[in-house]
Design a protein around this motif. Structure first.
Motif, PDB file in Angstrom:
ATOM      1  N   SER A  16       0.888  -1.229   0.143  1.00  0.00           N
ATOM      2  CA  SER A  16      -0.027   0.026   0.065  1.00  0.00           C
ATOM      3  C   SER A  16       0.914   1.176   0.063  1.00  0.00           C
ATOM      4  O   SER A  16       0.796   2.042   1.068  1.00  0.00           O
ATOM      5  CB  SER A  16      -1.052   0.008   1.173  1.00  0.00           C
ATOM      6  N   SER A  17       1.739   1.208  -0.823  1.00  0.00           N
ATOM      7  CA  SER A  17       2.494   2.590  -1.017  1.00  0.00           C
ATOM      8  C   SER A  17       1.846   3.807  -1.567  1.00  0.00           C
ATOM      9  O   SER A  17       0.677   3.636  -2.261  1.00  0.00           O
ATOM     10  CB  SER A  17       3.784   2.104  -2.014  1.00  0.00           C
ATOM     11  N   CYS A  18       2.394   4.713  -1.539  1.00  0.00           N
ATOM     12  CA  CYS A  18       2.143   6.050  -1.958  1.00  0.00           C
ATOM     13  C   CYS A  18       2.542   6.007  -3.667  1.00  0.00           C
ATOM     14  O   CYS A  18       2.213   7.301  -4.187  1.00  0.00           O
ATOM     15  CB  CYS A  18       2.218   7.235  -1.327  1.00  0.00           C
ATOM     16  N   ASN A  19       3.160   5.189  -3.965  1.00  0.00           N
ATOM     17  CA  ASN A  19       3.531   5.294  -5.258  1.00  0.00           C
ATOM     18  C   ASN A  19       4.927   5.936  -5.350  1.00  0.00           C
ATOM     19  O   ASN A  19       5.451   6.174  -6.565  1.00  0.00           O
ATOM     20  CB  ASN A  19       2.720   5.759  -6.573  1.00  0.00           C
ATOM     21  N   GLY A  20       5.357   6.690  -4.549  1.00  0.00           N
ATOM     22  CA  GLY A  20       6.657   7.243  -4.513  1.00  0.00           C
ATOM     23  C   GLY A  20       7.734   6.354  -4.823  1.00  0.00           C
ATOM     24  O   GLY A  20       8.499   6.680  -5.658  1.00  0.00           O
ATOM     25  N   CYS A  21       7.916   5.499  -4.017  1.00  0.00           N
ATOM     26  CA  CYS A  21       8.913   4.432  -3.910  1.00  0.00           C
ATOM     27  C   CYS A  21       9.020   3.600  -5.278  1.00  0.00           C
ATOM     28  O   CYS A  21       9.893   3.217  -5.962  1.00  0.00           O
ATOM     29  CB  CYS A  21       8.723   3.500  -2.622  1.00  0.00           C
ATOM     30  N   ASP A  22       7.606   3.433  -5.871  1.00  0.00           N
ATOM     31  CA  ASP A  22       7.621   2.607  -7.080  1.00  0.00           C
ATOM     32  C   ASP A  22       8.183   3.506  -7.962  1.00  0.00           C
ATOM     33  O   ASP A  22       8.880   2.801  -9.054  1.00  0.00           O
ATOM     34  CB  ASP A  22       6.033   2.394  -7.326  1.00  0.00           C
ATOM     35  N   VAL A  82      11.768  -2.080   0.412  1.00  0.00           N
ATOM     36  CA  VAL A  82      12.155  -0.435  -0.141  1.00  0.00           C
ATOM     37  C   VAL A  82      11.195   0.545   0.319  1.00  0.00           C
ATOM     38  O   VAL A  82       9.776   0.654   0.267  1.00  0.00           O
ATOM     39  CB  VAL A  82      11.965  -0.648  -1.536  1.00  0.00           C
ATOM     40  N   GLY A  83      11.701   1.663   1.184  1.00  0.00           N
ATOM     41  CA  GLY A  83      11.005   2.724   1.706  1.00  0.00           C
ATOM     42  C   GLY A  83      10.632   2.366   3.134  1.00  0.00           C
ATOM     43  O   GLY A  83      10.520   1.170   3.468  1.00  0.00           O
ATOM     44  N   VAL A  84      10.288   3.381   3.926  1.00  0.00           N
ATOM     45  CA  VAL A  84      10.069   3.220   5.376  1.00  0.00           C
ATOM     46  C   VAL A  84       8.819   2.345   5.308  1.00  0.00           C
ATOM     47  O   VAL A  84       8.457   1.732   6.466  1.00  0.00           O
ATOM     48  CB  VAL A  84       9.937   4.567   6.181  1.00  0.00           C
ATOM     49  N   CYS A  85       7.959   2.706   4.613  1.00  0.00           N
ATOM     50  CA  CYS A  85       6.470   2.153   4.631  1.00  0.00           C
ATOM     51  C   CYS A  85       6.680   0.491   4.953  1.00  0.00           C
ATOM     52  O   CYS A  85       6.090   0.019   5.333  1.00  0.00           O
ATOM     53  CB  CYS A  85       5.660   2.359   3.245  1.00  0.00           C
ATOM     54  N   ALA A  86       7.535   0.138   3.621  1.00  0.00           N
ATOM     55  CA  ALA A  86       7.895  -1.395   3.702  1.00  0.00           C
ATOM     56  C   ALA A  86       8.745  -1.676   4.843  1.00  0.00           C
ATOM     57  O   ALA A  86       8.542  -3.209   5.134  1.00  0.00           O
ATOM     58  CB  ALA A  86       8.346  -1.692   2.588  1.00  0.00           C
TER      59      ALA A  86
HETATM   60  S1  SF4 Z   1       8.108   5.296   1.952  1.00  0.00           S
HETATM   61 FE1  SF4 Z   1       7.322   7.279   1.520  1.00  0.00          FE
HETATM   62  S2  SF4 Z   1       7.405   7.510  -0.708  1.00  0.00           S
HETATM   63 FE2  SF4 Z   1       7.933   5.391  -0.369  1.00  0.00          FE
HETATM   64  S3  SF4 Z   1       5.786   4.488  -0.455  1.00  0.00           S
HETATM   65 FE3  SF4 Z   1       5.875   5.020   1.715  1.00  0.00          FE
HETATM   66  S4  SF4 Z   1       5.276   7.217   1.940  1.00  0.00           S
HETATM   67 FE4  SF4 Z   1       5.562   6.600  -0.254  1.00  0.00          FE
END
Ligand code: SF4
Lengths: 152, 291
Positions: A16-22, A82-86
């Motif tokens: 459920s990423s914001c698409n930034g990391c994708d 990848v990314g703090v979300c994950a």
């Molecule tokens: S880490 Fe930041 S950029 Fe990446 S999916 Fe999460 S909110 Fe979006």
């Protein structure tokens, strides 16, 4: 010992990423960063993947999906968040539907922090994942060999 | 004796040549996109890795079908480079392709099934041009025998330019390159996942890959057959033409987006009809006039 780290194939899953990391993951494949020079291929097919690259947190709907993708990948395999979300759930951590980072459902090996994670950081993560992949592969070979000995 | 050397050379060298061609293909594609690209030996690294991965088979029959596909493709090449009947080579090749269809469709995965159905449509698109090429060789030389065709006085392309154009056109379909890569996708994020190879992992995918290399070397041999004649120098010319053709395929692959299957079918049949068909008529008229 064959050098299998030259051919890591990635499976990219967007939780459920914001698409930034994708977008940043895709940026790694563009001419500026060109991850393919390390032999990296983005396959999209779990049966053929070696490294699971996961962006975004785990929610109640995708937890089964992530588990299944992980199970469908043949050994040896490595998971890279990848990314703090994950990694932890990030800014979405306290949402009602978010369970947390990718490690709430599958074992994660490499954590790439950042919001969004920079392409350099992602490639660094992949390079570390590749080293681990080579190590796992050697362990896997030893396991297969021992099994063969036991059988004979 | 000579024949045995050629056959053994094909069995041993075709995977190496095919793999190198694919490596060069990936390198040139990357350069066309202004990327550095993977090393030229990358396809070999990939196949070695695939052989070392855990085997997960969706159905036990799949490995058997894929190995049959590989063996039939090797037999096709052996027959071709051994210098037997060219018509027979193409029949065996079609049989091999059918086994690939079965290997994919037994998995009953929706992506693989769609991919294999599209593969059948691709076969329908290229078959007419392939068969016409055989007919063309027969009309030009009076024989279907590969070694006799290769011994003709002047290069067959002089009689068969239209057939050559049609064959190069369908080569794009046969090699599953864009714009005709409908049955599989070499690039990520396409609706088919990996199409016909979706359910092939580890060893099975490696076998598929090696078969493709054998197949490409066979197809390039057919391209070369248009050029070679009794003069040994023509072999060098044939190799050059093969390399130029391969480069053309890479260029087309990188400059076009995939088309729908209807358009593919129409285009390939049109090209076959107009270039090979017209060539065929002219050839028959000229021969009637000469006799
Ligand atoms: S880490 Fe930041 S950029 Fe990446 S999916 Fe999460 S909110 Fe979006």
């Amino acid at each position: 010992m064959a050098n299998i780290k030259r051919s890591p194939w990635l499976l990219h899953y967007d939780g459920s990423s914001c698409n930034g990391c994708d977008i940043e993951v895709l940026a790694c494949l563009t001419p500026v960063y060109d991850a393919e020079r390390f032999g990296v291929m983005n396959t999209g097919d779990p049966m053929q993947a070696d490294i699971l690259l996961i962006t975004g947190g785990i929610n109640t709907q995708n937890q089964e999906v992530v588990k299944q993708l992980y199970d469908q990948m043949p050994r040896p395999k490595v998971v890279c968040a990848v990314g703090v979300c994950a990694c932890t759930g990030g800014v979405f951590k306290d949402c009602y539907n978010i369970l947390g980072g990718a490690d709430t459902v599958i074992p994660v090996d490499i954590y790439v922090p950042g919001c969004a994670a920079r392409p350099q950081a992602i490639i660094d993560g992949i390079v570390q994942a590749v080293e681990l992949f080579q190590k796992r592969s050697e362990e896997h070979d030893a396991l297969v060999k021992n099994k063969g000995k036991e059988a004979s | 004796m000579n024949m045995f050397i050629r056959i053994i050379a094909y069995i041993l060298l075709a995977p190496i040549v095919g793999g190198l061609l694919e490596g060069i293909d990936r390198k040139i594609s990357a350069r066309m996109q202004r990327r550095v690209g993977p090393p030229i030996l990358q396809p070999f690294y990939d196949v070695i890795k695939l052989f070392k991965k855990q085997v997960i088979s969706v159905t036990t029959g799949q490995s058997f079908l894929l190995i049959t596909y590989l063996i039939l493709m090797i037999v096709t090449g052996i027959m071709f480079y051994g210098g037997t009947d060219i018509l027979m080579c193409f029949f065996v090749m079609s049989t091999a392709a059918t086994f690939l269809y079965f290997a994919s469709v037994v998995s009953s995965s929706p992506y693989a099934t769609i991919g294999s159905h599209r593969e059948l449509i691709q076969m329908m698109s290229y078959e007419p041009a392939v068969l016409l090429a055989c007919v063309g060789f027969y009309l030009a030389t009076g024989t279907f025998n590969v070694s006799e065709i290769a011994q003709s006085q002047i290069s067959n392309i002089a009689y068969l330019p239209g057939f050559f154009v049609a064959f190069v056109f369908i080569l794009t379909i046969k090699m599953r390159k864009s714009p005709f890569d409908t049955s599989t996708s070499h690039h990520m994020h396409q609706e088919l996942v990996k199409g016909i190879t979706t359910e092939m992992g580890a060893q099975n995918l490696a076998i598929f890959q090696i078969t493709e290399w054998y197949e490409n070397v066979f197809l390039m041999g057919v391209i070369g057959l248009f050029i070679v004649n009794s003069n040994p120098i023509s072999i060098a010319v044939a190799v050059a033409v093969v390399l130029v053709t391969y480069f053309l395929e890479i260029l087309i692959d990188n400059t076009s987006a995939r088309v729908k299957y209807e358009l593919m079918l129409k285009m390939s049949w049109m090209v076959t009809l107009f270039s090979a068909g017209v060539n065929l008529l002219v050839l028959m008229l000229v021969q009637r006039g000469g006799a």
